[in-house]
Motif scaffolding. Structure first.
Motif: not given
Length: 264
Positions: A2-3, A6, A49, A107
């Motif tokens: 997810d990071s 983002a 995301l 995030s």
């Protein structure tokens, strides 16, 4: 994962911004295709995301940061689609900046507020109307600020006001009231579904949302009446639009901010 998503989405939003700003500053042509492709890819990553952050095995995580990121996605999507028809170059850097900030915050600063909307379709309808009404009226507030800025530049006879990348003043005004009319209709639906479907709408900790939303509805209804019946224009319109959006922001995010961010 997810990071990384983002970071990729934020980078693409920044790329779109960096393509727009020089054209605004130097009154040169803006590469529409480059902006649109960057924004489209950013929106794809942003949606990816959001699906990871909101939907999980426990239900739907509608934390304040996730909701803010979802609203910024809706606004960015609508404005990007309108980019191909209207000159929105003045507003897009603001919209994309908030989208990048919100998705990075969602995030890297995770929070939890689980709902089970699949078990309550009426509540889903109410929340959907609330999200779209808030997003639409926020766009209206941005248009109102753009209208005030263009009007100020024209009165000062600044050359920037005739920048070919900026829209005509009267076009912005017409679009502004169309947006506010649509947003107010959605807000009306939000209030009606809230009264009908949300049993504890006036319970402790929730009543302020209904009251503030109704106050915002009165403000927008008064603005529309004043414009179409009394010919209101100029600064009065800007103040009404921005005040209404500010009250809705306080209604939707005020208590949640205190509960999720300050207290935790």
């Amino acid at each position: 994962m997810d990071s990384l998503i983002a970071i990729a989405a934020a980078f693409l939003y920044v790329m779109a911004i960096s393509t727009i700003v020089p054209g605004l500053a130097h009154q040169t042509g803006i590469r529409t295709k480059t902006v649109f492709i960057s924004a489209l890819l950013a929106l794809v990553f942003h949606a990816w995301l959001l699906s990871d952050l909101i939907f999980n095995a426990s239900g739907q995580n509608l934390s304040i940061l996730n909701v803010a990121s979802l609203i910024s996605f809706i606004i960015s999507f609508v404005m990007s689609a309108a980019m191909l028809k209207n000159r929105l170059w003045f507003l897009l850097p603001v919209v994309y900046s908030f989208a990048a900030i919100n998705l990075v915050a969602a995030s890297f600063l995770p929070s939890t507020f689980i709902k089970h909307l699949e078990q309550d379709p009426k509540l889903l309808m109410h929340i959907s109307l609330a999200l779209f009404s808030y997003a639409t009226l926020t766009i209206g507030a941005l248009y109102a600020l753009q209208l005030a800025w263009l009007d100020h530049k024209l009165k000062k006879k600044k050359a920037l006001a005739i920048n070919p990348n900026l829209p005509p003043l009267m076009m912005v005004e017409r679009q502004l009231f169309k947006i506010i009319l649509i947003g107010n209709l959605l807000l009306t639906g939000t209030l009606l579904t809230g009264f009908v479907f949300v049993e504890d709408m006036f319970a402790q900790g929730k009543a302020h949302k209904a009251v503030l939303s109704f106050i915002a509805w009165i403000i927008y209804t008064t603005l529309l009446w004043g414009h179409y019946q009394k010919g209101w224009r100029g600064q009065k319109v800007t103040w009404f639009a921005v005040t209404g959006a500010s009250i809705l922001t306080l209604a939707y995010f005020g208590s949640r901010f205190v509960q999720e961010v300050i207290l935790t």
